[in-house]
Design an enzyme around this catalytic site. Structure first.
Site, mmCIF file in Angstrom:
data_model
loop_
_atom_site.group_PDB
_atom_site.id
_atom_site.type_symbol
_atom_site.label_atom_id
_atom_site.label_comp_id
_atom_site.label_asym_id
_atom_site.label_seq_id
_atom_site.Cartn_x
_atom_site.Cartn_y
_atom_site.Cartn_z
ATOM 1 N N ARG A 140 0.819 -1.213 0.000
ATOM 2 C CA ARG A 140 0.000 0.000 0.000
ATOM 3 C C ARG A 140 0.858 1.272 0.000
ATOM 4 N NH1 ARG A 140 -4.627 -2.323 4.050
ATOM 5 N NH2 ARG A 140 -6.016 -3.021 2.391
ATOM 6 N N LYS B 292 -19.396 -17.380 2.196
ATOM 7 C CA LYS B 292 -20.826 -17.194 2.443
ATOM 8 C C LYS B 292 -21.613 -16.614 1.280
ATOM 9 C CE LYS B 292 -20.833 -16.280 7.378
ATOM 10 N NZ LYS B 292 -21.029 -15.154 8.303
ATOM 11 N N GLY C 21 -10.078 -9.682 -0.808
ATOM 12 C CA GLY C 21 -8.929 -10.170 -0.047
ATOM 13 C C GLY C 21 -8.430 -11.539 -0.427
ATOM 14 N N GLY D 160 -13.506 -4.682 0.159
ATOM 15 C CA GLY D 160 -14.855 -4.162 0.426
ATOM 16 C C GLY D 160 -15.233 -3.055 -0.532
HETATM 17 P P1 AMP Z 1 -14.682 -14.847 1.731
HETATM 18 O O1 AMP Z 1 -13.943 -13.989 2.727
HETATM 19 O O2 AMP Z 1 -16.141 -14.881 1.918
HETATM 20 O O3 AMP Z 1 -14.236 -14.567 0.313
HETATM 21 O O4 AMP Z 1 -14.242 -16.334 2.077
HETATM 22 C C1 AMP Z 1 -12.932 -16.787 1.932
HETATM 23 C C2 AMP Z 1 -12.761 -17.996 2.791
HETATM 24 O O5 AMP Z 1 -13.671 -18.991 2.398
HETATM 25 C C3 AMP Z 1 -11.388 -18.601 2.687
HETATM 26 O O6 AMP Z 1 -10.727 -18.472 3.909
HETATM 27 C C4 AMP Z 1 -11.645 -20.062 2.364
HETATM 28 O O7 AMP Z 1 -10.872 -20.965 3.115
HETATM 29 C C5 AMP Z 1 -13.098 -20.243 2.726
HETATM 30 N N1 AMP Z 1 -13.715 -21.335 1.965
HETATM 31 C C6 AMP Z 1 -13.659 -21.535 0.655
HETATM 32 N N2 AMP Z 1 -14.291 -22.680 0.313
HETATM 33 C C7 AMP Z 1 -14.767 -23.216 1.462
HETATM 34 C C8 AMP Z 1 -15.506 -24.379 1.781
HETATM 35 N N3 AMP Z 1 -15.879 -25.249 0.827
HETATM 36 N N4 AMP Z 1 -15.831 -24.609 3.066
HETATM 37 C C9 AMP Z 1 -15.453 -23.739 4.021
HETATM 38 N N5 AMP Z 1 -14.762 -22.614 3.791
HETATM 39 C C10 AMP Z 1 -14.422 -22.345 2.528
#
Ligand code: AMP
Length: 397
Positions: free
Chosen positions: A35, A199, A355, A378
């Site tokens: 950054r 999620k 991220g 974000g």
């Molecule tokens: P996000 O911050 O919502 O983009 O989520 C990223 C995180 O989702 C990472 O740390 C991944 O390890 C986790 N992730 C990806 N696939 C899976 C899965 N099938 N089950 C649980 N966690 C997951």
């Protein structure tokens, strides 16, 4: 978009919102200078013109006023090193001493103010606080894309205290916005969006917006399992948001109605435990045995996604395809990263943002093999959802 190129900073004092929210180790050394390095071209342009600079930033999330571990004094040396110029420091952003220092700056000199978030007024977008900050300079520059989705005092509110001719964007902001526009408004077809991560609930709005723009949407990561269950599949103990099953169904129907190809993985790498050394095997994604959970997309899905990716002319990637932090479940994410790099080589425009997909592209050393790696997770998502950001609007309005 009005950038620092449209202003001659000779004899001017620029007050610049930068994003110096960098990670520090226990010795308070900067462990990732990305950054700081990103801000240097904007600062150099102003110094080259013959102006002076007052830098403002936040660092971390201080709760109650000043805290040594969140002091920007720790990064003065690194900023100075990257810029190749001495950097002064004011240990408060609005004290008499801070104003004495900023008003005494000579052309070519640089002052860094203490962490803005030591004042709760910063995040509240307090006008009096913003007005005080505005007194540090006669031109306002916003180059902090990572916080441009917040209507904070320094990121948006203070812009109103400068005339249209005395406020503009730095090169980081301009580059980020140009890159998003290229994807959202000037996309060459086929345009494929790859959305993964944990999620569904975090990504509903972005998927809905992308349906208005993209030809293909590839769903991976933990969020895929909510879709699979919504379609009647058996997902064992995979991640699932029960309260989003209806939303997932609606998204599937919307995609159909709009003629967007929404790809849900057909197979998965499943494990008997959330651990790198768990027992693992491949399974159809809609027939996962009880007691097992899906932690990556399977080989067949990775191949199918790869074909879509390699046939695309514009690609946006947000969110990993699996738990790529664990080597046993990184294949889907790794494959997507390499396929995106190949598409880029063949002429596609590729934007990586958010991220964890940035972490993934860095893990496989592919950052310079894609078109653009966004610095703001974000902020990028909110830009896609809303078509603008408070920090952008504040300067353009
Ligand atoms: P996000 O911050 O919502 O983009 O989520 C990223 C995180 O989702 C990472 O740390 C991944 O390890 C986790 N992730 C990806 N696939 C899976 C899965 N099938 N089950 C649980 N966690 C997951």
């Amino acid at each position: 978009m009005k950038t620092v190129d449209s202003i001659n900073f000779s004899n001017k004092r620029a007050v610049i919102r930068v994003d110096f929210n960098v990670p520090l180790n226990e010795k308070f050394e900067v462990t990732d200078t990305t950054r700081i390095r990103a801000a240097i071209p904007t600062l150099k342009k102003i110094l080259k013109d013959g102006g002076s600079i007052v830098l403002m930033s936040h660092l971390g999330r201080p709760k109650n006023g000043a805290e040594n571990k969140f002091s920007l004094k720790h990064i003065v040396g690194e900023v100075s090193k990257q810029l190749g110029t001495a950097v002064q420091f004011a240990d408060d952003c609005i004290s008499d001493e801070a104003f004495a220092k900023s008003s005494a700056l000579k052309n070519g000199e640089v002052l860094l103010l203490e962490n803005l978030r030591f004042y709760k007024e910063e995040e509240k977008g307090n006008e009096d606080f913003a007005q005080k900050l505005s007194k540090h300079g006669n031109v306002y520059v916003n180059d902090a894309f990572g916080t441009a989705h917040r209507a904070h005092a320094s990121t948006a509110v203070m812009a109103k205290f400068f005339g249209a001719e005395a406020k503009c964007f730095g090169y980081v902001m301009a580059g980020e916005v140009a890159s998003i526009n290229k994807v959202l408004n000037e996309a060459q077809k086929p345009f494929t969006a790859i959305v993964g991560g944990a999620k569904v609930s975090d990504k509903i709005l972005i998927i809905e917006q992308l349906m208005n723009k993209a030809d293909n949407i590839l769903i991976g990561g933990g969020m895929a399992f909510t879709f699979v269950k919504a379609m009647g599949g058996h997902i064992g103990k995979s991640l699932c948001e029960e309260d989003r099953l209806e939303t997932a169904k609606e998204l599937l129907n919307k995609a159909k109605a709009k003629g967007v190809n929404l790809y849900i993985p057909t197979d998965a790498v499943i494990a008997d435990n959330f651990a790198n050394d768990a027992n693992k095997k491949e399974s159809a994604i809609n027939a996962i045995p009880d007691g097992w959970l899906g932690l990556d997309i399977g080989a067949q899905s990775a191949k199918q996604f790869g074909e879509v990716i390699k046939n695309s002319k514009t690609i946006l990637w947000n969110g990993p395809m699996g738990v790529f932090e664990m080597s046993s479940f990184e294949n889907g994410t790794k494959q997507a990263a390499f396929d995106i790099a190949e598409a880029t080589k063949n002429g596609a425009y590729t934007l990586i943002g958010g991220g964890d997909s940035v972490a993934a592209i860095n893990k496989y050393n592919l950052a310079d093999k894609v078109s653009y790696v966004s610095t703001g997770g974000g902020a990028l998502l909110e830009y896609i959802e809303n078509g603008t950001l408070p920090g952008v609007q504040a300067i353009e309005s």
